[in-house]
Design a protein around this motif. Structure first.
Motif, PDB file in Angstrom:
ATOM      1  N   GLN A 113       1.397  23.905 -10.856  1.00 52.36           N
ATOM      2  CA  GLN A 113       2.132  25.041 -10.320  1.00 52.36           C
ATOM      3  C   GLN A 113       3.612  24.702 -10.244  1.00 52.36           C
ATOM      4  O   GLN A 113       3.987  23.567  -9.970  1.00 52.36           O
ATOM      5  N   TRP A 149       4.044  29.337  -8.439  1.00 52.58           N
ATOM      6  CA  TRP A 149       3.646  30.071  -9.648  1.00 52.58           C
ATOM      7  C   TRP A 149       2.586  29.230 -10.340  1.00 52.58           C
ATOM      8  O   TRP A 149       2.905  28.245 -11.014  1.00 52.58           O
ATOM      9  N   GLY A 151      -0.476  27.813 -12.857  1.00 51.79           N
ATOM     10  CA  GLY A 151      -0.716  27.863 -14.290  1.00 51.79           C
ATOM     11  C   GLY A 151      -1.342  26.571 -14.768  1.00 51.79           C
ATOM     12  O   GLY A 151      -1.988  25.853 -13.988  1.00 51.79           O
ATOM     13  N   PRO A 171       1.835  30.096 -17.406  1.00 42.57           N
ATOM     14  CA  PRO A 171       1.473  30.740 -16.147  1.00 42.57           C
ATOM     15  C   PRO A 171       0.075  31.333 -16.204  1.00 42.57           C
ATOM     16  O   PRO A 171      -0.388  31.765 -17.267  1.00 42.57           O
ATOM     17  N   ALA A 172      -0.593  31.360 -15.073  1.00 41.24           N
ATOM     18  CA  ALA A 172      -1.957  31.902 -15.008  1.00 41.24           C
ATOM     19  C   ALA A 172      -1.992  33.383 -15.370  1.00 41.24           C
ATOM     20  O   ALA A 172      -3.021  33.886 -15.810  1.00 41.24           O
ATOM     21  N   ASP A 173      -0.857  34.074 -15.177  1.00 42.10           N
ATOM     22  CA  ASP A 173      -0.812  35.508 -15.449  1.00 42.10           C
ATOM     23  C   ASP A 173      -0.222  35.821 -16.823  1.00 42.10           C
ATOM     24  O   ASP A 173       0.206  36.941 -17.078  1.00 42.10           O
ATOM     25  N   ALA A 174      -0.183  34.816 -17.726  1.00 44.75           N
ATOM     26  CA  ALA A 174       0.386  35.030 -19.057  1.00 44.75           C
ATOM     27  C   ALA A 174      -0.464  34.332 -20.118  1.00 44.75           C
ATOM     28  O   ALA A 174      -1.239  33.430 -19.819  1.00 44.75           O
ATOM     29  N   ASP A 175      -0.288  34.749 -21.361  1.00 47.58           N
ATOM     30  CA  ASP A 175      -1.005  34.117 -22.469  1.00 47.58           C
ATOM     31  C   ASP A 175      -0.070  33.284 -23.341  1.00 47.58           C
ATOM     32  O   ASP A 175      -0.407  32.903 -24.447  1.00 47.58           O
ATOM     33  N   GLU A 185      10.032  39.262 -18.162  1.00 48.73           N
ATOM     34  CA  GLU A 185       8.659  38.863 -17.855  1.00 48.73           C
ATOM     35  C   GLU A 185       8.644  37.679 -16.885  1.00 48.73           C
ATOM     36  O   GLU A 185       7.863  37.657 -15.931  1.00 48.73           O
ATOM     37  N   THR A 189       7.503  37.430 -12.047  1.00 47.25           N
ATOM     38  CA  THR A 189       6.499  36.704 -11.265  1.00 47.25           C
ATOM     39  C   THR A 189       6.815  35.244 -10.984  1.00 47.25           C
ATOM     40  O   THR A 189       6.050  34.575 -10.295  1.00 47.25           O
TER      41      THR A 189
END
Length: 209
Positions: A113, A149, A151, A171-175, A185, A189
């Motif tokens: 993180q 954040w 990931g 990040p966990a919220d991204a690919d 982007e 976050t």
């Protein structure tokens, strides 16, 4: 305009924070810091952010904001953590991320993180008087916010944007890696965005004060 010092010599952070704070800077002139760098000997992100903001406020006499941030990797016991910027001993981003990948090796647990502590220090007005005489720096108003954040660490760098450990952090919220995200982007976050947006109302309140 109320002048507020951004206590960093990192041009990337200056650019990013101006984007993040946006409307919070209405009525505020964000000025860069050209004073000496303090010794960051705190043992937490919050402590080091406050050390930097206090030093800038004392040097300039102006409200000052600062952050301390880094990456904490689960398989490395939270390292490099507060030592992220100087992990390899050279303060070079490429050296730091290469050392992290070497130390992590083929570990299957790649959770990590990004962490950011954002601090605001407002010194007493010039000429202010306290109960025991002239107000001192110890009577400054201080605020700090911290955010993370989550990931994972990639096996190799990807992307040319961002800075620091962005090329090896997904990040966990991204690919994609943080270095492959657009500025918008990332700002939506990221750890730094979360921390400074939480601090923003107190920065905004300085306008015209």
């Amino acid at each position: 305009m109320t002048r507020v010092v951004l206590a960093t010599h990192n041009a990337h952070k200056v650019e990013e924070l101006k984007r993040i704070l946006g409307d919070a800077l209405e009525g505020i002139e964000l000025v860069t810091y050209d004073g000496p760098e303090p010794v960051e000997d705190g043992d937490t992100f919050e402590a080091n952010a406050l050390i930097k903001a206090r030093a800038a406020a004392e040097f300039t006499g102006l409200p000052s904001i600062a952050d301390d941030s880094g990456i904490a990797v689960d398989a490395l016991g939270g390292a490099p953590g507060i030592h992220s910027a100087r992990y390899a001993g050279t303060r070079d981003d490429g050296d730091n991320l290469r050392l992290l990948l070497t130390n992590l090796g083929g570990a299957t647990d790649r959770r990590a993180q990004f962490v950011c502590a954002a601090a605001l220090v407002v010194p007493p007005p010039v000429g202010a008087v306290g109960p025991d005489g002239p107000a001192s720096a110890s009577e400054s108003e201080e605020s700090v916010e911290i955010a993370s954040w989550p990931g994972t660490v990639l096996a190799e760098p990807a992307g040319s944007g961002g800075f620091g450990y962005d090329p090896i952090f997904r990040p966990a919220d991204a690919d994609r890696s943080a270095a492959e995200l657009t500025a918008a982007e990332k700002d939506a976050t990221s750890h730094r965005s979360q921390a400074f947006r939480a601090l923003a109302p107190r920065i905004t309140a300085l306008a015209g004060s």
